[in-house]
Design a protein around this motif. Structure first.
Motif, mmCIF file in Angstrom:
data_model
loop_
_atom_site.group_PDB
_atom_site.id
_atom_site.type_symbol
_atom_site.label_atom_id
_atom_site.label_comp_id
_atom_site.label_asym_id
_atom_site.label_seq_id
_atom_site.Cartn_x
_atom_site.Cartn_y
_atom_site.Cartn_z
ATOM 1 N N ARG C 87 0.833 -1.173 -0.063
ATOM 2 C CA ARG C 87 0.027 -0.041 0.027
ATOM 3 C C ARG C 87 0.978 1.158 0.025
ATOM 4 O O ARG C 87 2.245 1.366 0.399
ATOM 5 C CB ARG C 87 -0.848 0.108 1.298
ATOM 6 C CG ARG C 87 -0.138 0.254 2.662
ATOM 7 C CD ARG C 87 -1.201 0.527 3.733
ATOM 8 N NE ARG C 87 -0.701 0.077 4.794
ATOM 9 C CZ ARG C 87 -1.522 0.709 5.784
ATOM 10 N NH1 ARG C 87 -2.679 1.090 5.725
ATOM 11 N NH2 ARG C 87 -1.331 0.547 7.071
ATOM 12 N N MET C 88 0.240 2.416 -0.320
ATOM 13 C CA MET C 88 1.010 3.550 -0.057
ATOM 14 C C MET C 88 0.522 4.027 1.159
ATOM 15 O O MET C 88 -0.356 4.627 1.724
ATOM 16 C CB MET C 88 0.111 4.473 -1.329
ATOM 17 C CG MET C 88 1.100 4.569 -2.783
ATOM 18 S SD MET C 88 -0.002 5.910 -3.615
ATOM 19 C CE MET C 88 0.646 7.040 -2.686
ATOM 20 N N SER C 93 1.042 6.783 7.339
ATOM 21 C CA SER C 93 2.301 6.849 8.261
ATOM 22 C C SER C 93 2.331 8.070 9.038
ATOM 23 O O SER C 93 2.910 8.506 9.914
ATOM 24 C CB SER C 93 3.526 6.480 7.604
ATOM 25 O OG SER C 93 3.957 7.539 6.495
ATOM 26 N N ALA C 94 1.759 9.032 8.605
ATOM 27 C CA ALA C 94 1.673 10.399 9.240
ATOM 28 C C ALA C 94 0.670 10.557 10.322
ATOM 29 O O ALA C 94 0.658 11.460 11.232
ATOM 30 C CB ALA C 94 1.836 11.727 8.233
ATOM 31 N N ASN C 191 2.135 -0.081 12.230
ATOM 32 C CA ASN C 191 2.403 0.658 11.185
ATOM 33 C C ASN C 191 4.046 0.775 11.412
ATOM 34 O O ASN C 191 4.702 1.320 12.469
ATOM 35 C CB ASN C 191 1.945 2.214 11.004
ATOM 36 C CG ASN C 191 0.914 1.879 10.110
ATOM 37 O OD1 ASN C 191 1.109 1.402 8.942
ATOM 38 N ND2 ASN C 191 -0.262 2.824 10.327
ATOM 39 N N LEU C 192 4.893 0.599 10.426
ATOM 40 C CA LEU C 192 6.105 0.907 10.640
ATOM 41 C C LEU C 192 6.527 1.933 9.446
ATOM 42 O O LEU C 192 6.045 2.014 8.439
ATOM 43 C CB LEU C 192 7.030 -0.448 10.068
ATOM 44 C CG LEU C 192 6.731 -1.433 11.074
ATOM 45 C CD1 LEU C 192 7.456 -2.745 10.533
ATOM 46 C CD2 LEU C 192 7.228 -1.168 12.432
ATOM 47 N N SER C 193 7.442 2.680 9.634
ATOM 48 C CA SER C 193 7.991 3.607 8.835
ATOM 49 C C SER C 193 8.570 2.976 7.593
ATOM 50 O O SER C 193 9.029 2.089 7.727
ATOM 51 C CB SER C 193 8.770 4.893 9.220
ATOM 52 O OG SER C 193 10.080 4.115 9.476
ATOM 53 N N VAL C 194 8.698 3.452 6.289
ATOM 54 C CA VAL C 194 9.286 2.806 5.294
ATOM 55 C C VAL C 194 10.693 2.401 5.696
ATOM 56 O O VAL C 194 11.192 1.561 5.549
ATOM 57 C CB VAL C 194 9.487 3.896 4.171
ATOM 58 C CG1 VAL C 194 10.261 3.117 3.043
ATOM 59 C CG2 VAL C 194 8.084 4.251 3.669
#
Ligand code: NA
Ligand code: NA
Lengths: 323, 466, 209
Positions: C87-88, C93-94, C191-194
């Protein structure tokens, strides 16, 4: 009183590949129907956009589209009855005879009943000439050379080559060229138009002119609910256009067959005449025994195999007598 | 409402859901399903009584798509290629390659960086995934470069850029996916990837040598390897060459008939590497892990495939691709200019999107338009806008978009390869890697321009194969 | 990519159900992996037979097509469990806290809607090919050697059925996090950051060495 406005009817038709001799009757049907109804009844013919060819019958059953074409050999268990038309060495000599036998079988209650399970009504056939082989390298004109041969042949044709040691290997029509090139198959059994349209003739060194092992049967069907809900006028326009569409198909195909020899010459493809005794030998193994096995198999499943087979034989005799 | 309008609304909705962070595969599947219902109910003139009929038909159409679409023999190429990549890791081919490349080519200016590029290119020949390549080489090559005084950012940039080669040089999952979406010959596309992939590697190497001769940020040549050492380094890397040769011969045999399908070539390659991995000590535990990882990546890719194909099915009913083609061809602009705009569009989209998702979502509409620009699927080279036949145009455009997708792996803000390299190395930030990769970014832009200007680079090999 | 699960666990009922479902999902993924592995042997066998013994394997294409649904779909829930489906996540992530859980919940519910529909549709597809009044219950067969297709069609509703259960658990997990305003809820992929994700991927690759 008020006049009921005739609702416009728009049908989706699912076929595959690209427009070619094999789909000319469908295109013609769409044209005729629109003409006869003053543009009220139109058909969008979609080449692969609505379904994969082997799921066309599912699409009809669901009601995803109203009309579709499929070939019996793609999925014998979906359409056991019409596979009688794909039996090898039936002795059909031309497209007119092909139309006659298909029409007889399609009208048989067993065929209607089996198709009704898919909510489908058989409309017309897509008559095809005998599926002769193209191949690369040395011509295979003796039975021993069919042993271990990977041949693109479906349905009863596949069974015929299997009976003499061949290995039917199905690639889709669109992949046939690549499959020949990549050595996945050694030979491809197609009708002439398909050898042209899918480019297998460009790979070929030879073509069997007279092996005539049989052909495939590819009906055009309509969704029964869609057919029944047509206005009388539209249904009449559809029904009346069928013979004309078939007629157009036959004329078109005849022209293609006329060009065929010059195509072979132009591409440098050798026209192989198989010796009559070889054909007789092939027929002895792949004709009657496969017919008998088919009849027994159908009877065991409670289908009138013998009756269907006899119907084909007698219709064919009539067609030959008549011409 | 016209079906096309419904097509546009639903496509817009899909874009919003993807931007909002819904899983791409499911967003596409949902858009397709909702679109099918809408289209059908529209056909029923929004008769409330027939709403559930519309739902039922759409459920059945959408529901048969996953089975129908994944049950294709050519798709089996994808898992086989992915398996090769995971097994290659266990066969320790990465270190073997780097060692061999170091001993053979590190004597040039910027030697270790050049060796890194060539070994990533070599590993690309057994790996279908760019990100994995970057991760592995970040561990192997960066420490060696730092040891002899390389600029940290530059070393990281080399690895991030070298990693992108995996999706162009076959085997490549992305190329297979492209071939399947556009229904073109997978074998020819894979062949077509070789030369541009090698070309990219050479452009990278030339760039490094150039930089090494001008700036001191790049380390000195590494010399002193004996011929004996050089030849000793070859056998451990041998399976790579075997796999490359096998895959080529299965697709195109210069001496006669090809040996079989690409899938079979891939399977034989996987088998060789499997034996190598066993020899290097892989046991059931590691194999199970490799199989689970292969399955995971495979399923992830296939979910996008069938999800997007539900959407594509809907587009087929809405006749949107045909309408888009008509619109593109009616524009008063030269076809080449339009193509360049399309490529620029991919550059922008690729900044934010995953490569596979991006290609799958856009190609069903963009590909027919590009083919129409060239003059149609069956156009001859002489009558075409880009000077190539329909099938050749399909191959050329495929390589261009895959190169765009690679390019996007190193562009900010979401250049995945850069994140991976930074993730592996504690001493590097993402900004460092982006800084280091900048020259390669420019090299890639030049490579793409060359591929556009000289299609022969792409089309030479596949045209030999007929 | 190889991502290790960023799914937290505790002793709650939800977490126990999450962990009860996991072995089933992992088994599905392993079946897929084993099918891929067999594909390798099957192709090698077919090529050898054809090239060296002039005896090609009949029905080779049919077998591959029958295996593809296992390869491609059986592991779908395993991949959903730890959020590996692409996914985008620029926007997501914010986000933090309740807003994030709200977005995730909506997203999962929409997926649930889709998968429920697909499970039904895939079952219908299976059902159309299945008729036990016939030999081998087959009403749809493969092209070369006439293999019944229903077993391969049945794979899809089974895989989607498991995915439906997974989505129900995730909807519960996100819903609970939304209501209770949790920081680090269990049973959902966090959620992990990229960058974090990339690190995990790289470590996973390392870890297999
Ligand atoms: Na690659
Ligand atoms: Na990017």
């Amino acid at each position: 009183t008020f006049a009921l406005e005739a609702a416009a009817t728009e049908w989706n038709v699912s076929v595959w590949g690209k427009r070619r001799a094999f789909t000319e009757h469908v295109e013609k049907l769409a044209e005729l129907v629109a003409e006869k109804t003053g543009g009220d009844f139109t058909m969008n013919v979609s080449y692969g956009g609505l379904s994969k060819n082997r799921e066309n019958l599912d699409g009809i059953s669901i009601g995803a589209f109203e009309m579709a074409q499929f070939c019996a050999g793609y999925h014998a268990d979906k359409n056991r009855v019409v596979t009688v038309l794909e039996l090898p060495f039936l002795g059909v000599e031309n497209l007119e005879q092909e139309v006659a036998v298909a029409r007889a079988v399609y009208a048989h209650p067993a065929a209607t009943e089996e198709m009704a399970q898919w909510n489908a009504k058989l409309l017309m056939t897509s008559p095809m000439p005998q599926y002769n082989l193209v191949g690369t390298g040395e011509p295979r004109d003796e039975l021993a050379e069919f042993k271990g041969m990977r041949v693109r042949a479906t349905g009863g044709l596949g069974k015929a080559f299997e009976a003499v040691g061949g290995v039917p290997t199905s690639v889709t029509a669109t992949e046939a060229y690549q499959a020949m090139e990549g050595g996945v198959v050694d030979t491809v059994a197609f009708a002439q138009h398909a050898h042209l349209s899918f480019g297998t003739i460009n790979q070929a060194d030879w073509w069997t002119a007279n092996l005539n092992p049989g052909t495939v049967n590819c009906p055009v069907v309509v969704n029964i609910d869609a057919y029944d809900s047509l206005s009388d006028e539209h249904r009449a326009a559809l029904d009346a256009s069928i013979p004309e569409a078939i007629e157009h198909y036959l004329t078109n195909y005849a022209e293609l067959l006329e060009r065929w020899d010059s195509v072979l010459a132009e591409k440098g493809v050798e026209k192989v005449e198989v010796a009559p005794e070889v054909i007789a030998e092939f027929q002895a193994v792949a004709g009657k025994p496969i017919h008998d096995a088919w009849i027994a198999d159908m009877e065991a499943q409670g289908l009138p195999g013998q009756e269907l087979y006899d119907l084909v034989v007698s219709t064919l005799a009539d067609a030959k007598g008549g011409s | 409402m016209e079906p096309i309008e419904i097509g546009l609304w639903v496509s817009g909705g899909l874009l919003v859901f993807v931007l909002l962070g819904m899983r791409v595969a499911f967003a596409a599947g949902l858009a397709g399903f909702v679109g099918l219902v809408w289209l059908r109910w529209n056909g029923f003139d929004y008769d409330p009584e027939r709403f559930w009929k519309a739902v039922e038909i759409s459920v059945k159409v959408a529901g048969l798509t996953p089975h129908s679409k994944v049950s294709a023999q050519v798709l089996s190429l994808i898992p086989v290629f992915i398996l090769i990549g995971y097994l290659a890791y266990h066969a320790q081919l990465t270190t073997a390659l780097f060692t061999a490349a170091k001993r053979w080519v590190a004597w040039v200016p910027g030697g270790l960086a050049v060796a890194t590029v060539f070994s990533t290119a070599g590993f690309a020949a057994v790996s279908g995934a760019s990100v994995a390549t970057a991760a592995v080489f970040a561990r192997i090559a960066i420490p060696e470069m730092l040891k002899i005084g390389y600029n940290k950012q530059f070393a990281a940039g080399v690895v991030a850029a070298g990693g992108t080669l995996a999706s162009l040089i076959p085997p490549s999952a992305i190329l297979v996916i492209y071939a399947i979406i556009v229904e073109q010959d997978v074998g020819k596309l894979l062949l077509a990837g070789f030369v541009p992939g090698a070309f990219s590697a050479i452009v990278y190497a030339a760039l490094i040598i150039g930089i090494a001769m001008v700036f001191k940020t790049v380390g000195p040549p590494v010399t002193g390897f004996t011929w004996r050492e050089r030849f000793q380094s070859l056998p451990p890397a041998m399976p790579i060459f075997a796999v490359v040769i096998i895959i080529i011969f299965f697709v195109y045999n210069p001496f006669g008939d090809a040996w079989g399908t690409p899938t079979e070539g891939g399977a034989i390659g996987a088998f060789i590497i499997f034996l190598m991995a066993l020899y290097k000590g892989m046991r059931w535990g590691e194999l199970k892990r490799a199989l689970l990882d292969t399955a995971k990546l495979t399923v992830m890719i296939f979910t996008i495939i069938w999800g997007v194909l539900i959407y594509v099915r809907f587009l087929g009913f809405a006749e949107l691709p045909a309408a888009f083609s008509d619109w593109i061809t009616s524009l008063e602009m030269s076809p080449m200019l339009i193509l360049i705009f399309i490529l620029l569009g991919y550059a922008v989209l690729g900044m934010f999107m995953d490569a596979i998702g991006m290609l799958l979502l856009t190609l069903p509409v963009v590909y027919p338009a590009v083919m129409a620009l060239n003059g149609g699927e069956f156009v001859s080279a002489a009558d075409s806008a880009f000077g190539m036949s329909g099938p050749m145009c399909a191959i050329w455009f495929g390589i261009l978009v895959v190169k765009m997708a690679e390019f996007c792996l190193i562009t900010p803000p979401i250049g995945l390869n850069c994140f991976v390299v930074a993730g592996v190395r504690d001493d590097l930030t993402v900004q460092d890697v982006f800084k280091g990769v900048t020259p390669f970014f420019i090299a890639d832009a030049a490579t793409i321009a060359m591929l556009v200007a000289f299609p022969g680079i792409v089309l030479w090999l596949p045209s030999l194969a007929g | 990519m190889a991502g290790s699960a960023a799914v937290l666990e505790d002793s709650s009922l939800l977490s126990r159900l999450d962990r009860a479902l996991l072995p089933i999902e992992r088994f599905g993924a392993l079946l897929s992996g084993l099918a891929i592995f067999s594909l390798m042997f099957l192709a090698a066998y077919s090529v050898t037979g054809r090239k060296f013994f002039a005896s090609p394997l009949p029905g080779y294409v049919d077998y591959i097509e029958a295996a593809m649904p296992i390869i491609a779909i059986m592991g779908v829930s395993y991949v959903q469990r730890d959020g590996t489906h692409v996914r985008m996540d620029m926007l997501v992530s914010a986000l933090r806290g309740r807003v994030l859980w709200f977005f995730e919940l909506i997203s999962v519910l929409l997926i649930l809607l889709l998968i429920t529909a697909l499970t039904w549709g895939a079952w219908e597809h299976f059902d159309r090919s299945f008729d036990c009044a016939r030999p081998l219950c087959s009403r749809d067969s493969s092209i070369d050697i006439g293999l019944p297709i229903w077993p391969s069609k049945l794979v899809v509703p089974i895989a989607f059925g498991i995915l439906t259960l997974r989505l129900l658990l995730q909807a519960w997990g996100y819903g609970r996090a939304l209501i209770l305003g949790l920081e680090n809820p269990v049973a959902v992929p966090l959620n992990l950051s990229v960058a974090e994700q990339a690190r995990i991927e790289a470590e996973a690759l390392e870890g297999t060495d």
